[in-house]
Design a protein around this motif. Sequence first.
Motif, PDB file in Angstrom:
ATOM      1  N   PRO A  21       0.810  -1.219   0.000  1.00 47.60           N
ATOM      2  CA  PRO A  21       0.000   0.000   0.000  1.00 47.60           C
ATOM      3  C   PRO A  21       0.840   1.264   0.000  1.00 47.60           C
ATOM      4  O   PRO A  21       0.334   2.351  -0.216  1.00 47.60           O
ATOM      5  CB  PRO A  21      -0.826  -0.130   1.281  1.00 47.60           C
ATOM      6  CG  PRO A  21      -0.032  -1.027   2.159  1.00 47.60           C
ATOM      7  CD  PRO A  21       0.681  -1.982   1.256  1.00 47.60           C
ATOM      8  N   TRP A 262      -6.190  -0.482  -0.358  1.00 47.87           N
ATOM      9  CA  TRP A 262      -5.325   0.683  -0.194  1.00 47.87           C
ATOM     10  C   TRP A 262      -4.616   1.026  -1.500  1.00 47.87           C
ATOM     11  O   TRP A 262      -4.439   2.204  -1.837  1.00 47.87           O
ATOM     12  CB  TRP A 262      -4.281   0.415   0.893  1.00 47.87           C
ATOM     13  CG  TRP A 262      -4.778   0.707   2.271  1.00 47.87           C
ATOM     14  CD1 TRP A 262      -5.069  -0.192   3.256  1.00 47.87           C
ATOM     15  CD2 TRP A 262      -5.057   1.995   2.811  1.00 47.87           C
ATOM     16  NE1 TRP A 262      -5.525   0.446   4.379  1.00 47.87           N
ATOM     17  CE2 TRP A 262      -5.520   1.807   4.136  1.00 47.87           C
ATOM     18  CE3 TRP A 262      -4.965   3.295   2.313  1.00 47.87           C
ATOM     19  CZ2 TRP A 262      -5.880   2.864   4.961  1.00 47.87           C
ATOM     20  CZ3 TRP A 262      -5.327   4.348   3.132  1.00 47.87           C
ATOM     21  CH2 TRP A 262      -5.777   4.129   4.440  1.00 47.87           C
ATOM     22  N   GLU A 265      -6.842   2.877  -3.750  1.00 46.18           N
ATOM     23  CA  GLU A 265      -7.404   4.098  -3.175  1.00 46.18           C
ATOM     24  C   GLU A 265      -7.071   5.307  -4.055  1.00 46.18           C
ATOM     25  O   GLU A 265      -5.926   5.535  -4.445  1.00 46.18           O
ATOM     26  CB  GLU A 265      -6.839   4.302  -1.763  1.00 46.18           C
ATOM     27  CG  GLU A 265      -7.575   5.342  -0.954  1.00 46.18           C
ATOM     28  CD  GLU A 265      -7.002   6.728  -1.141  1.00 46.18           C
ATOM     29  OE1 GLU A 265      -7.775   7.695  -0.986  1.00 46.18           O
ATOM     30  OE2 GLU A 265      -5.808   6.843  -1.443  1.00 46.18           O
TER      31      GLU A 265
END
Length: 504
Positions: A21, A262, A265
């Motif tokens: 991430p 993530w 995102e």
Amino acid sequence: MRGDIASSRPEPDDAVPALDPAKPPIRHRGPEWRNTYATRAAVTDAIVLVLATAVATVCRFGFEPIRSAGHYSSTYLLISAIIAVSWWLALTLYGTREPKIVGEGVDEYRRIIRATFVTFGCVAIVSLLIKSDLSRAYLAVAFPLGLVGLLLGRKLRRKWLAKERQSGRRTSNVLVIGGTRTAKHITATIDRSGTSGYRVTGVWVPDRLESLNEWLDLPGRFVPVLGTSRTLADALVISDADTVIVSDTEHLGHDGLKSLAWELEGADIDLMVSPNVIDVAGPRIHLRAVANMPLLHLEEPRYAAASRWGKVVFDRSLATLVLLVFSPLAVAVMIGIKLTSRGPVFYRSTRVGVRGETFDMLKFRTMDVGADQRTSELLSSNDGAGPLFKMKDDPRVTSVGRLLRRYSIDELPQLINVLKGEMSMVGPRPPLPSEVEAYEGNIGKRLLVRQGITGLWQVSGRSDLTWEESVRLDLDYVENWSMARDLQIIWRTVRAVMQTKGAY
């Protein structure tokens, strides 16, 4: 190497390439049509609301500014503007134009209804607080008219969107993350829908190395299968995907789904997880949080409710009404059959009903007498699926019978079977005893409810369906029965009969 290659057993979690991430975010722009669709829906909503409030004002005060109950109609023009703007904002706040609810399901309509009632409630409360005597006639016109207009506008937009998607436009490209076997099933299910708005364009198996030139084995489709030699960003670029479906979370390793969320995102890419639950209706599915884990709670099949008194009363009442309305047509059909061919007016076919009990299903005769004995001669020309025998140009069908079949008029006498309690208005297709003898696995569960004059099979293509699709739809009906669904099927049946698609 070509073919549907099953994924190998997942390695231990520490051997699975972890998604990081902390990597730079994936840059991606979602499909432009989504924003365009939402903008046009917003404009349509605004036009509907302006018209609804304007019509309500005219209905209450006419075209001239007439003093009424201490208010001028010009005041109501301001009130109409405030209501229209508030209503439009409520539709926005309730997410009625979000891409995830566009095109399918009832969530879009449910949100519109909820936003409308909230707006109406707020108007009533504010009116009470400021002691303003709003005209009941004005409200009685504005809100129902606006609600109907909003729902109709969305319905028309859905029809337009469905036609666009059937032509391959206004769709989202999907990258499936997981094993190839599940990915193949997801791809075939989405392709079969035609109007879902999704198209699988790639598969990424993050815990094994792909073979050279590997892709899913599907007719007329090229879906590349990628593995550990590609990163998530690479897979998204190759598949040109704006949606990710995770089919097997085990392939991502420990906490892999969280890391995936993530990494996506801010990338304007939808992330969905497939629970591998097929043909289970929404009301039977409930999301529950157990120890901070989201779990799907599946209720038991609902077939038992299909035998209760409410459905029986509905079936017999509707059958009586339809018989009364179409009795003149039935008399005309009987005369036509007698004048154009020799033999009885009715044809009796032995069918298997609920719990395996046999009964004589009635139909208007559409074939020459003795047609059943000629079936063996025509087996080579069978257009039916599975154990069903169907011919698009059956030489045994009479001239009047062809017309009756085209508009399903030959099935009118089955209403008598409904009155006798042998059939239902809606249910699985009544099978022949020879079909039942060939049943395997769970197919026999379609006999747990009364067979129907119409059903999901009739509104989904009728004779054009494959045997597998027909069985799947019948079992879907048995497992997910509801009275609301029966009403929906009856409405769709009227449309299907008028279009005459799949009838022969």
